[in-house]
Design a protein around this motif. Structure first.
Motif, PDB file in Angstrom:
ATOM      1  N   SER A 199      -7.422  41.891 -23.987  1.00 42.86           N
ATOM      2  CA  SER A 199      -8.596  41.528 -24.783  1.00 42.86           C
ATOM      3  C   SER A 199      -9.879  41.812 -24.015  1.00 42.86           C
ATOM      4  CB  SER A 199      -8.539  40.048 -25.182  1.00 42.86           C
ATOM      5  OG  SER A 199      -7.443  39.790 -26.029  1.00 42.86           O
ATOM      6  N   GLY A 200      -9.905  41.415 -22.750  1.00 45.54           N
ATOM      7  CA  GLY A 200     -11.091  41.662 -21.942  1.00 45.54           C
ATOM      8  C   GLY A 200     -11.397  43.139 -21.817  1.00 45.54           C
ATOM      9  N   ALA A 201     -10.355  43.949 -21.573  1.00 42.28           N
ATOM     10  CA  ALA A 201     -10.568  45.388 -21.414  1.00 42.28           C
ATOM     11  C   ALA A 201     -11.006  46.033 -22.715  1.00 42.28           C
ATOM     12  CB  ALA A 201      -9.282  46.039 -20.897  1.00 42.28           C
ATOM     13  N   GLN A 202     -10.398  45.648 -23.825  1.00 33.46           N
ATOM     14  CA  GLN A 202     -10.767  46.256 -25.102  1.00 33.46           C
ATOM     15  C   GLN A 202     -12.181  45.889 -25.513  1.00 33.46           C
ATOM     16  OE1 GLN A 202      -8.184  46.430 -28.466  1.00 33.46           O
ATOM     17  NE2 GLN A 202      -6.317  46.486 -27.242  1.00 33.46           N
ATOM     18  N   ILE A 203     -12.559  44.643 -25.319  1.00 33.03           N
ATOM     19  CA  ILE A 203     -13.913  44.227 -25.699  1.00 33.03           C
ATOM     20  C   ILE A 203     -14.939  44.828 -24.738  1.00 33.03           C
ATOM     21  CG2 ILE A 203     -15.453  42.228 -25.854  1.00 33.03           C
ATOM     22  CD1 ILE A 203     -13.124  40.699 -27.117  1.00 33.03           C
TER      23      ILE A 203
ATOM     24  N   LEU B  19      -2.032  49.891 -16.944  1.00 36.09           N
ATOM     25  CA  LEU B  19      -0.706  50.472 -17.014  1.00 36.09           C
ATOM     26  C   LEU B  19      -0.823  51.986 -17.122  1.00 36.09           C
ATOM     27  CD1 LEU B  19      -0.372  47.446 -18.278  1.00 36.09           C
ATOM     28  CD2 LEU B  19       1.803  48.325 -19.075  1.00 36.09           C
ATOM     29  N   ALA B  20       0.247  52.694 -16.786  1.00 38.34           N
ATOM     30  CA  ALA B  20       0.257  54.141 -16.964  1.00 38.34           C
ATOM     31  C   ALA B  20      -0.073  54.477 -18.410  1.00 38.34           C
ATOM     32  CB  ALA B  20       1.629  54.699 -16.585  1.00 38.34           C
ATOM     33  N   ASP B  21      -0.767  55.590 -18.610  1.00 43.51           N
ATOM     34  CA  ASP B  21      -1.274  55.929 -19.938  1.00 43.51           C
ATOM     35  C   ASP B  21      -0.172  56.102 -20.974  1.00 43.51           C
ATOM     36  OD1 ASP B  21      -3.715  55.842 -18.766  1.00 43.51           O
ATOM     37  OD2 ASP B  21      -4.173  57.977 -18.966  1.00 43.51           O
ATOM     38  N   ASP B  22       1.053  56.386 -20.548  1.00 46.11           N
ATOM     39  CA  ASP B  22       2.127  56.604 -21.513  1.00 46.11           C
ATOM     40  C   ASP B  22       2.911  55.341 -21.830  1.00 46.11           C
ATOM     41  OD1 ASP B  22       3.251  56.372 -19.017  1.00 46.11           O
ATOM     42  OD2 ASP B  22       4.748  57.959 -19.320  1.00 46.11           O
ATOM     43  N   ILE B  23       2.493  54.199 -21.300  1.00 44.05           N
ATOM     44  CA  ILE B  23       3.180  52.936 -21.573  1.00 44.05           C
ATOM     45  C   ILE B  23       2.491  52.225 -22.722  1.00 44.05           C
ATOM     46  CG2 ILE B  23       3.681  50.638 -20.674  1.00 44.05           C
ATOM     47  CD1 ILE B  23       4.194  51.844 -17.989  1.00 44.05           C
TER      48      ILE B  23
ATOM     49  N   LEU C   7       4.312  45.817 -14.229  1.00 40.49           N
ATOM     50  CA  LEU C   7       3.786  47.114 -14.655  1.00 40.49           C
ATOM     51  C   LEU C   7       2.268  47.182 -14.621  1.00 40.49           C
ATOM     52  CD1 LEU C   7       6.091  47.662 -17.783  1.00 40.49           C
ATOM     53  CD2 LEU C   7       6.438  48.508 -15.448  1.00 40.49           C
ATOM     54  N   GLY C   8       1.620  46.052 -14.826  1.00 42.92           N
ATOM     55  CA  GLY C   8       0.169  46.015 -14.904  1.00 42.92           C
ATOM     56  C   GLY C   8      -0.279  45.004 -15.931  1.00 42.92           C
ATOM     57  N   ASP C   9      -1.585  44.943 -16.160  1.00 42.17           N
ATOM     58  CA  ASP C   9      -2.140  43.949 -17.073  1.00 42.17           C
ATOM     59  C   ASP C   9      -2.739  44.547 -18.338  1.00 42.17           C
ATOM     60  OD1 ASP C   9      -1.637  41.812 -15.228  1.00 42.17           O
ATOM     61  OD2 ASP C   9      -3.393  42.454 -14.090  1.00 42.17           O
ATOM     62  N   ILE C  10      -3.143  45.819 -18.292  1.00 38.78           N
ATOM     63  CA  ILE C  10      -3.942  46.385 -19.374  1.00 38.78           C
ATOM     64  C   ILE C  10      -3.277  47.637 -19.927  1.00 38.78           C
ATOM     65  CG2 ILE C  10      -6.183  47.390 -19.972  1.00 38.78           C
ATOM     66  CD1 ILE C  10      -7.287  45.801 -17.499  1.00 38.78           C
ATOM     67  N   VAL C  11      -3.003  47.638 -21.227  1.00 37.51           N
ATOM     68  CA  VAL C  11      -2.476  48.824 -21.885  1.00 37.51           C
ATOM     69  C   VAL C  11      -3.646  49.777 -22.143  1.00 37.51           C
ATOM     70  CG1 VAL C  11      -1.255  49.729 -23.888  1.00 37.51           C
ATOM     71  CG2 VAL C  11      -0.645  47.478 -22.972  1.00 37.51           C
ATOM     72  N   ALA C  12      -3.512  51.017 -21.715  1.00 40.76           N
ATOM     73  CA  ALA C  12      -4.605  51.985 -21.841  1.00 40.76           C
ATOM     74  C   ALA C  12      -4.604  52.620 -23.224  1.00 40.76           C
ATOM     75  CB  ALA C  12      -4.490  53.045 -20.758  1.00 40.76           C
ATOM     76  N   VAL C  13      -4.916  51.789 -24.239  1.00 39.21           N
ATOM     77  CA  VAL C  13      -5.069  52.341 -25.587  1.00 39.21           C
ATOM     78  C   VAL C  13      -6.265  53.294 -25.569  1.00 39.21           C
ATOM     79  CG1 VAL C  13      -4.004  50.384 -26.758  1.00 39.21           C
ATOM     80  CG2 VAL C  13      -6.444  50.320 -26.266  1.00 39.21           C
ATOM     81  N   PRO C  14      -6.356  54.229 -26.519  1.00 36.12           N
ATOM     82  CA  PRO C  14      -7.382  55.286 -26.439  1.00 36.12           C
ATOM     83  C   PRO C  14      -8.807  54.815 -26.151  1.00 36.12           C
ATOM     84  CG  PRO C  14      -5.794  55.850 -28.120  1.00 36.12           C
ATOM     85  CD  PRO C  14      -5.409  54.478 -27.630  1.00 36.12           C
ATOM     86  N   PRO C  15      -9.353  53.781 -26.823  1.00 33.01           N
ATOM     87  CA  PRO C  15     -10.736  53.391 -26.507  1.00 33.01           C
ATOM     88  C   PRO C  15     -10.901  52.906 -25.068  1.00 33.01           C
ATOM     89  CG  PRO C  15     -10.059  52.474 -28.623  1.00 33.01           C
ATOM     90  CD  PRO C  15      -8.825  53.002 -27.972  1.00 33.01           C
ATOM     91  N   VAL C  16      -9.908  52.177 -24.563  1.00 36.63           N
ATOM     92  CA  VAL C  16      -9.967  51.710 -23.173  1.00 36.63           C
ATOM     93  C   VAL C  16      -9.880  52.885 -22.221  1.00 36.63           C
ATOM     94  CG1 VAL C  16      -8.719  50.390 -21.410  1.00 36.63           C
ATOM     95  CG2 VAL C  16      -9.074  49.412 -23.683  1.00 36.63           C
ATOM     96  N   ARG C  17      -8.986  53.813 -22.503  1.00 35.11           N
ATOM     97  CA  ARG C  17      -8.809  54.990 -21.652  1.00 35.11           C
ATOM     98  C   ARG C  17     -10.094  55.824 -21.607  1.00 35.11           C
ATOM     99  NH1 ARG C  17      -4.299  58.370 -24.026  1.00 35.11           N
ATOM    100  NH2 ARG C  17      -3.364  56.282 -23.987  1.00 35.11           N
ATOM    101  N   GLU C  18     -10.729  56.002 -22.759  1.00 36.04           N
ATOM    102  CA  GLU C  18     -11.944  56.811 -22.824  1.00 36.04           C
ATOM    103  C   GLU C  18     -13.082  56.180 -22.021  1.00 36.04           C
ATOM    104  OE1 GLU C  18     -12.615  57.155 -26.997  1.00 36.04           O
ATOM    105  OE2 GLU C  18     -10.764  58.292 -27.338  1.00 36.04           O
ATOM    106  N   ALA C  19     -13.259  54.864 -22.177  1.00 36.59           N
ATOM    107  CA  ALA C  19     -14.322  54.191 -21.430  1.00 36.59           C
ATOM    108  C   ALA C  19     -14.024  54.190 -19.931  1.00 36.59           C
ATOM    109  CB  ALA C  19     -14.488  52.761 -21.943  1.00 36.59           C
TER     110      ALA C  19
END
Length: 363
Positions: free
Chosen positions: A175-179, A200-204, A233-245
């Motif tokens: 939530s923190g990363a997405q917001i 997390l790795a981008d493919d997870i 594995l990590g705390d944050i799923v790198a969904v596209p908006p998070v990955r882009e930012a």
């Protein structure tokens, strides 16, 4: 109500619907009581840009796959609301809303569910109220002196509400990363996390997280070494908006500040950042106040369970609150198995034979 039911399900979100699916397959008499005015559970209250961590194919409730959302790999919250609405209609689940449950009481051989719309009696109860309705705010010094706006994840809607402002986002989870990613382009953003941000790795995605949580639960049940589950594995799923930012260099996590001051936040070394708003993405606690009359909470407020079944009240099952009520049970993909198990356990408790078709049913 006149005749007692086999089961009362409290909560009409994803966990309540999954429970309803299996209860219907078992032929039990039940009702689902939902405090919301419309279908969709907590998803209908999410911020505008929220997306699932998994593709639609891995985000389905039992029996009915979630359709793909046109133009989206990861469905958004409105798509989930539409799916849940269609799901309860498809299976003609007996949902009453809006009904606010006030308390669950022992009543001889039955459990009595008191609500603002009357009383239901049942031989068993499934509590599936989730956590969204009980946001957690940490006791950080200075919260009462900060002159700006403070809000929790549940109150955030859109970056347009903060255009041009200085915003502090607190929380190193999804939530923190997405917001933070949402706000990175049109605000002066400070992202504060308790520990360094772990992507997390981008493919997870959510499917892999569910598998990791399930493997950890299995290892613990078998007395094997703790695999660490999702946390490994990590705390944050790198969904596209998070990955882009993140890739644009706009998501830079700062250590957690030590206190709030009237104009903003301050770290232990005396450095500070001015802020117009602080958004607390600091999680939730289970919404269980309706179970207080049963007196089941221990010293730390936790209800002991075996699987989903309450240890000290076997007629009660808790579903969808997190790993302690089933691996990944607070997710769409993860709630199916514990819902199935809860329904089977209740049928066994009530002396109702399980049909072959229901024994075979799973996602």
């Amino acid at each position: 109500m006149s005749a007692p039911l086999d089961v009362v399900v409290i909560g009409g979100g994803q966990a309540g619907l999954a429970a309803g699916y299996y209860l219907r397959r078992l032929g039990l008499g039940f009702v689902i009581l939902d405090a919301q005015t419309e279908a969709g559970g907590a998803w209908q209250h999410a911020w505008d840009s929220l997306h699932l961590f998994s593709p639609a194919a891995y985000s389905s409730l039992p029996g009915r796959p979630m359709p793909v959302q046109t133009g989206e790999i990861y469905p958004d919250a409105s798509h989930v609301v539409g799916y849940l609405t269609a799901y309860e209609e498809r299976y003609e689940l007996p949902i009453r809303r809006p009904v606010q449950v006030q308390g669950v009481h022992r009543d001889g051989q039955l459990l009595r569910v008191e609500t603002d719309c009357g009383t239901w009696r049942a031989r068993a109860v499934i509590s599936a109220t989730g956590t969204w309705w009980r946001p957690f705010l940490p006791a950080v010094p200075g919260r009462d002196v900060f002159r700006g706006r403070q809000l929790h994840t549940v109150e955030y809607r859109s970056p347009q509400d903060f255009t041009g402002q200085r915003v502090v986002v607190v929380g190193g989870g999804n939530s923190g990363a997405q917001i933070a990613a949402d706000l990175a382009y049109n605000t002066e953003l400070t992202w504060a996390t308790q520990r360094p941000a772990r992507f997390l790795a981008d493919d997870i995605d959510g499917r892999a997280l569910f598998d990791a949580a399930t493997a950890r639960r299995r290892a613990l049940d078998e007395g094997s070494t703790d695999t660490g589950g999702v946390a490994s594995l990590g705390d944050i799923v790198a969904v596209p908006p998070v990955r882009e930012a993140r890739d644009a260099g706009l998501l830079k996590a700062h250590p957690m500040f030590s206190r709030l001051i009237p104009e903003g936040v301050e770290w232990a070394d005396g450095t500070s950042a001015e802020a117009d708003a602080v958004i607390w993405c600091t999680g939730f606690r289970p919404a269980l106040s309706h179970l207080a009359p049963l007196g089941l909470r221990g010293a730390r407020g936790h209800i002991s369970t075996t699987g989903t079944q309450a240890v000290d009240e076997p007629r009660l099952h808790l579903l969808g609150y997190g790993d302690w009520t089933g691996p990944a049970s607070a997710t769409l993909i993860g709630v199916s198995r514990p819902a199935r198990d809860a329904a089977r356990d209740i049928a066994q408790l009530l002396g109702i034979s399980t049909p072959v078709s229901a024994r075979a049913a799973h996602t």
